[in-house]
Design an enzyme around this catalytic site. Structure first.
Site, PDB file in Angstrom:
ATOM      1  N   LYS A  13       0.829  -1.214   0.000  1.00 50.54           N
ATOM      2  CA  LYS A  13       0.000   0.000   0.000  1.00 50.54           C
ATOM      3  C   LYS A  13       0.864   1.266   0.000  1.00 50.54           C
ATOM      4  O   LYS A  13       0.645   2.177  -0.798  1.00 50.54           O
ATOM      5  CB  LYS A  13      -0.925   0.048   1.239  1.00 50.54           C
ATOM      6  N   ARG A  88      -9.534   1.461   8.561  1.00 51.37           N
ATOM      7  CA  ARG A  88      -9.021   0.164   8.958  1.00 51.37           C
ATOM      8  C   ARG A  88     -10.017  -0.635   9.785  1.00 51.37           C
ATOM      9  O   ARG A  88      -9.747  -1.776  10.152  1.00 51.37           O
ATOM     10  CB  ARG A  88      -7.818   0.443   9.832  1.00 51.37           C
ATOM     11  N   ARG A 127      11.814  -5.460   4.889  1.00 50.63           N
ATOM     12  CA  ARG A 127      11.572  -4.033   4.679  1.00 50.63           C
ATOM     13  C   ARG A 127      12.515  -3.165   5.505  1.00 50.63           C
ATOM     14  O   ARG A 127      12.829  -3.453   6.645  1.00 50.63           O
ATOM     15  CB  ARG A 127      10.131  -3.671   5.047  1.00 50.63           C
ATOM     16  N   ARG A 160      11.535  -1.073  10.923  1.00 48.32           N
ATOM     17  CA  ARG A 160      10.441  -0.642  11.798  1.00 48.32           C
ATOM     18  C   ARG A 160      10.315  -1.567  12.997  1.00 48.32           C
ATOM     19  O   ARG A 160      10.512  -2.765  12.867  1.00 48.32           O
ATOM     20  CB  ARG A 160       9.121  -0.637  11.004  1.00 48.32           C
ATOM     21  N   ARG A 171       0.038  -8.603  13.589  1.00 50.17           N
ATOM     22  CA  ARG A 171      -0.590  -7.636  12.673  1.00 50.17           C
ATOM     23  C   ARG A 171      -1.456  -8.336  11.635  1.00 50.17           C
ATOM     24  O   ARG A 171      -2.523  -7.832  11.264  1.00 50.17           O
ATOM     25  CB  ARG A 171       0.485  -6.778  11.998  1.00 50.17           C
TER      26      ARG A 171
HETATM   27  P1  AP5 Z   1       4.933  -1.493   1.819  1.00 57.40           P
HETATM   28  O1  AP5 Z   1       4.579  -0.708   0.617  1.00 57.40           O
HETATM   29  O2  AP5 Z   1       5.674  -0.837   2.920  1.00 57.40           O
HETATM   30  O3  AP5 Z   1       3.622  -2.248   2.377  1.00 57.40           O
HETATM   31  P2  AP5 Z   1       2.357  -1.672   3.151  1.00 57.40           P
HETATM   32  O4  AP5 Z   1       1.175  -2.372   2.591  1.00 57.40           O
HETATM   33  O5  AP5 Z   1       2.341  -0.191   3.150  1.00 57.40           O
HETATM   34  O6  AP5 Z   1       2.652  -2.251   4.586  1.00 57.40           O
HETATM   35  P3  AP5 Z   1       2.625  -1.586   6.030  1.00 57.40           P
HETATM   36  O7  AP5 Z   1       3.255  -2.621   6.930  1.00 57.40           O
HETATM   37  O8  AP5 Z   1       3.207  -0.232   6.068  1.00 57.40           O
HETATM   38  O9  AP5 Z   1       1.162  -1.538   6.318  1.00 57.40           O
HETATM   39  P4  AP5 Z   1       0.555  -1.552   7.691  1.00 57.40           P
HETATM   40  O10 AP5 Z   1      -0.849  -1.445   7.314  1.00 57.40           O
HETATM   41  O11 AP5 Z   1       0.882  -2.703   8.562  1.00 57.40           O
HETATM   42  O12 AP5 Z   1       1.287  -0.351   8.472  1.00 57.40           O
HETATM   43  P5  AP5 Z   1       0.838   1.127   8.788  1.00 57.40           P
HETATM   44  O13 AP5 Z   1       2.035   1.962   8.750  1.00 57.40           O
HETATM   45  O14 AP5 Z   1      -0.346   1.513   7.996  1.00 57.40           O
HETATM   46  O15 AP5 Z   1       5.768  -2.766   1.298  1.00 57.40           O
HETATM   47  C1  AP5 Z   1       6.306  -3.727   2.186  1.00 57.40           C
HETATM   48  C2  AP5 Z   1       7.689  -4.168   1.687  1.00 57.40           C
HETATM   49  O16 AP5 Z   1       7.566  -4.821   0.425  1.00 57.40           O
HETATM   50  C3  AP5 Z   1       8.682  -3.010   1.458  1.00 57.40           C
HETATM   51  O17 AP5 Z   1       9.964  -3.436   1.855  1.00 57.40           O
HETATM   52  C4  AP5 Z   1       8.627  -2.769  -0.057  1.00 57.40           C
HETATM   53  O18 AP5 Z   1       9.863  -2.275  -0.555  1.00 57.40           O
HETATM   54  C5  AP5 Z   1       8.356  -4.179  -0.576  1.00 57.40           C
HETATM   55  N1  AP5 Z   1       7.554  -4.192  -1.794  1.00 57.40           N
HETATM   56  C6  AP5 Z   1       6.456  -3.432  -2.086  1.00 57.40           C
HETATM   57  N2  AP5 Z   1       5.960  -3.761  -3.294  1.00 57.40           N
HETATM   58  C7  AP5 Z   1       6.745  -4.771  -3.772  1.00 57.40           C
HETATM   59  C8  AP5 Z   1       6.739  -5.547  -4.978  1.00 57.40           C
HETATM   60  N3  AP5 Z   1       5.773  -5.369  -5.933  1.00 57.40           N
HETATM   61  N4  AP5 Z   1       7.679  -6.506  -5.123  1.00 57.40           N
HETATM   62  C9  AP5 Z   1       8.631  -6.693  -4.170  1.00 57.40           C
HETATM   63  N5  AP5 Z   1       8.697  -5.980  -3.013  1.00 57.40           N
HETATM   64  C10 AP5 Z   1       7.755  -5.035  -2.819  1.00 57.40           C
HETATM   65  O19 AP5 Z   1       0.336   0.974  10.301  1.00 57.40           O
HETATM   66  C11 AP5 Z   1       1.230   0.700  11.351  1.00 57.40           C
HETATM   67  C12 AP5 Z   1       0.466   0.655  12.668  1.00 57.40           C
HETATM   68  O20 AP5 Z   1      -0.135   1.942  12.922  1.00 57.40           O
HETATM   69  C13 AP5 Z   1      -0.693  -0.321  12.716  1.00 57.40           C
HETATM   70  O21 AP5 Z   1      -0.269  -1.612  13.089  1.00 57.40           O
HETATM   71  C14 AP5 Z   1      -1.599   0.333  13.782  1.00 57.40           C
HETATM   72  O22 AP5 Z   1      -1.131   0.088  15.085  1.00 57.40           O
HETATM   73  C15 AP5 Z   1      -1.431   1.809  13.488  1.00 57.40           C
HETATM   74  N6  AP5 Z   1      -2.429   2.343  12.532  1.00 57.40           N
HETATM   75  C16 AP5 Z   1      -2.180   2.891  11.306  1.00 57.40           C
HETATM   76  N7  AP5 Z   1      -3.309   3.277  10.712  1.00 57.40           N
HETATM   77  C17 AP5 Z   1      -4.316   2.940  11.567  1.00 57.40           C
HETATM   78  C18 AP5 Z   1      -5.737   3.071  11.492  1.00 57.40           C
HETATM   79  N8  AP5 Z   1      -6.340   3.619  10.429  1.00 57.40           N
HETATM   80  N9  AP5 Z   1      -6.465   2.610  12.531  1.00 57.40           N
HETATM   81  C19 AP5 Z   1      -5.863   2.063  13.633  1.00 57.40           C
HETATM   82  N10 AP5 Z   1      -4.524   1.911  13.760  1.00 57.40           N
HETATM   83  C20 AP5 Z   1      -3.768   2.350  12.731  1.00 57.40           C
END
Ligand code: AP5
Ligand code: ZN
Length: 216
Positions: A13, A88, A127, A160, A171
């Site tokens: 994402k 979410r 990552r 991270r 997660r």
């Molecule tokens: P990446 O693009 O970083 O993946 P992502 O889907 O963004 O994953 P996240 O882990 O950031 O999502 P998340 O939802 O867990 O975390 P968030 O920060 O929102 O890609 C992952 C890896 O793959 C990278 O190394 C990238 O280089 C690689 N990659 C990407 N595409 C590729 C491809 N095509 N081929 C090969 N490699 C590839 O949330 C973190 C925390 O914050 C949550 O756990 C929660 O506690 C809190 N939080 C955030 N938002 C909310 C909300 N709305 N409500 C409640 N809590 C929330």
């Protein structure tokens, strides 16, 4: 244009939302990035969120709706934004619908990036992220040119806190319980698109551009 990225942790994402933001000239609103910035700033919200995030659980809907409402300027509300990692929960999705409706707009695309668990674990465990600008790297798939330093801003590239194996498992379970129901919530809307998240970043991006173009 209001676009939502939906999908499991590690589905891609953030990577795709950063690209689409440049491509469409729309702001990228990542609640995860906003929360991590609050943690770094040591604010009250940051202190409350840090422990929750490190455990892999979700931050409360109240806190999330506060930071989103605060972030959305009138200008954004008119032009559109790209949401990443929000909504979410079904509660957040309802609240967003209400917020947009009040502004006379609606969601134009829900991009659900689908990726299998094995690939997710591989992507998350490799990552790395820039501590300065938030650029996203991967030790194998997208390494920084100079090891440990960001290509864009030169700051340190780090792992991270929540990308350690036990937290990754937590997660994924939280996603299944709290966020996966959003697929059913959005599924029957014309805005909904399921995007295959497998394959190279460019290939996935091309699928996204195609889906968004539909909506013009
Ligand atoms: P990446 O693009 O970083 O993946 P992502 O889907 O963004 O994953 P996240 O882990 O950031 O999502 P998340 O939802 O867990 O975390 P968030 O920060 O929102 O890609 C992952 C890896 O793959 C990278 O190394 C990238 O280089 C690689 N990659 C990407 N595409 C590729 C491809 N095509 N081929 C090969 N490699 C590839 O949330 C973190 C925390 O914050 C949550 O756990 C929660 O506690 C809190 N939080 C955030 N938002 C909310 C909300 N709305 N409500 C409640 N809590 C929330
Ligand atoms: Zn950087």
């Amino acid at each position: 244009k209001h676009i939502i990225f939906l999908g499991a942790p590690g589905a891609g994402k953030g990577t795709q939302a950063q690209r689409l933001s440049q491509y469409l000239h729309l702001p990228h609103v990542s609640t995860g990035d906003m929360l991590r910035a609050s943690v770094q700033s040591g604010s009250e919200i940051g202190r409350r969120a840090a422990a929750v995030m490190d455990s892999g659980a979700l931050v409360s809907d109240d806190i999330i709706m506060d930071i989103v409402a605060e972030r959305l300027t009138l200008e954004d509300a008119l032009a559109g934004v790209i949401f990443d990692g929000f909504p979410r929960t079904v509660h957040q999705a309802n609240a967003l619908d209400a917020l947009l409706e009040r502004g006379g707009s609606q969601i134009s695309a829900v991009l659900h990036i689908a990726l299998d668990d094995e690939e997710i674990v591989e992507r998350l465990s490799g990552r790395r992220v820039c501590s300065g600008c938030g650029a996203i790297y991967h030790v194998l798939y997208h390494p920084a040119q100079t090891s440990g330093k960001c290509d864009i801003c030169g700051a340190d590239v780090v792992q991270r806190e929540d990308d350690h194996p036990d937290v990754i498992r937590k997660r994924l379970a939280v996603y299944e319980a709290e966020t996966a129901p959003l697929v059913a919530y959005y599924h029957d809307r014309p805005a909904y698109h399921r995007i295959d998240g497998h394959g190279e970043t460019d290939v996935v991006f091309a699928r996204i551009v195609e889906a968004v173009r539909d909506k013009d």
